[in-house]
Scaffold this active site. Structure first.
Site, short mmCIF file in Angstrom:
data_model
loop_
_atom_site.label_atom_id
_atom_site.label_comp_id
_atom_site.label_asym_id
_atom_site.label_seq_id
_atom_site.Cartn_x
_atom_site.Cartn_y
_atom_site.Cartn_z
N HIS A 53 23.64 47.41 -20.09
CA HIS A 53 23.56 45.95 -20.16
C HIS A 53 22.88 45.52 -21.45
O HIS A 53 22.34 46.31 -22.21
CB HIS A 53 22.86 45.35 -18.93
CG HIS A 53 21.39 45.54 -18.87
ND1 HIS A 53 20.58 44.89 -17.97
CD2 HIS A 53 20.55 46.31 -19.61
CE1 HIS A 53 19.34 45.25 -18.14
NE2 HIS A 53 19.28 46.10 -19.12
N CYS B 106 15.68 44.64 -25.31
CA CYS B 106 16.76 44.49 -24.33
C CYS B 106 17.89 43.61 -24.85
O CYS B 106 18.95 43.52 -24.24
CB CYS B 106 16.21 43.92 -23.02
SG CYS B 106 15.08 45.06 -22.21
N HIS C 247 22.22 49.00 -23.82
CA HIS C 247 21.42 50.17 -23.47
C HIS C 247 21.62 50.39 -21.97
O HIS C 247 22.08 49.50 -21.26
CB HIS C 247 19.93 49.96 -23.81
CG HIS C 247 19.30 48.87 -23.02
ND1 HIS C 247 19.36 47.55 -23.39
CD2 HIS C 247 18.61 48.88 -21.85
CE1 HIS C 247 18.74 46.80 -22.51
NE2 HIS C 247 18.27 47.58 -21.54
N HIS D 249 20.64 52.07 -17.97
CA HIS D 249 19.60 52.37 -16.98
C HIS D 249 20.20 53.22 -15.87
O HIS D 249 21.40 53.10 -15.56
CB HIS D 249 19.06 51.09 -16.33
CG HIS D 249 18.26 50.24 -17.26
ND1 HIS D 249 16.96 50.50 -17.60
CD2 HIS D 249 18.59 49.11 -17.93
CE1 HIS D 249 16.52 49.58 -18.43
NE2 HIS D 249 17.49 48.72 -18.64
N ASP E 73 29.07 51.26 -11.22
CA ASP E 73 28.72 52.58 -11.77
C ASP E 73 29.52 52.88 -13.05
O ASP E 73 30.74 52.73 -13.08
CB ASP E 73 28.97 53.68 -10.74
CG ASP E 73 28.36 55.01 -11.15
OD1 ASP E 73 27.29 54.99 -11.81
OD2 ASP E 73 28.95 56.06 -10.82
N HIS E 74 28.77 53.30 -14.09
CA HIS E 74 29.36 53.61 -15.40
C HIS E 74 30.08 52.42 -16.00
O HIS E 74 31.06 52.58 -16.73
CB HIS E 74 30.27 54.84 -15.31
CG HIS E 74 29.51 56.12 -15.17
ND1 HIS E 74 28.98 56.54 -13.98
CD2 HIS E 74 29.14 57.06 -16.07
CE1 HIS E 74 28.34 57.68 -14.15
NE2 HIS E 74 28.41 58.02 -15.42
NI NI Z 1 17.52 47.02 -19.74
#
Ligand code: NI
Length: 136
Positions: free
Chosen positions: A15, A34, A40, A42, A80-81
């Site tokens: 995100h 961010c 990036h 998570h 997911d992904h």
């Molecule tokens: Ni983040």
């Protein structure tokens, strides 16, 4: 008797935190790293908790197989992904903070459950940072 049952799940997603209606500088000031335009990722950890009466016949609040399938269909398959900003329609105009992701998960899952069941979503964005939403 009302009992809470919980299931853990996880998904990996990318995100970027920014608002389209703010300047880059304003986004940088508020969201810092961010706001990286290259995104990036998570490893999100999810705890889905369902509270309700224990069924007299089955002894269940909810069949965990059913809960597992709802999580797979509404969360894992959708997130997911994925790049949340670019690939998940709910975040096209909604900043994908952990807070907003938890609310989106709640709103996707709640209609799939019996109305008598209460739902609580706990979402870990990092091992130390997590948010909780239960619909209020
Ligand atoms: Ni983040």
């Amino acid at each position: 008797m009302r009992v809470t049952v919980s299931r853990k799940a996880h998904f990996n997603a990318a995100h970027r935190l920014y608002r389209k209606d703010w300047s880059f500088e304003q986004n940088e000031t508020v969201f810092g790293k961010c706001n990286n335009p290259n995104y990036h990722g998570h490893n999100y950890e999810l705890i889905v908790s369902v509270t309700g009466e224990v069924d007299k016949d089955t002894g269940y609040v909810i069949d965990m197989k059913i809960l597992k399938d709802i999580i797979k269909n509404e969360v894992e398959d959708a997130f997911d992904h994925k790049n949340l900003n670019e690939q998940v329609p709910e975040f096209e105009n909604l900043n994908p903070t952990a807070e907003h992701i938890a609310v989106v998960i709640y709103n996707k899952m709640k209609p799939k459950l019996s109305a008598a069941l209460d739902l609580e979503i706990t979402l870990y964005e990092t091992p130390r940072n997590f948010v909780t939403y239960s619909g209020s």
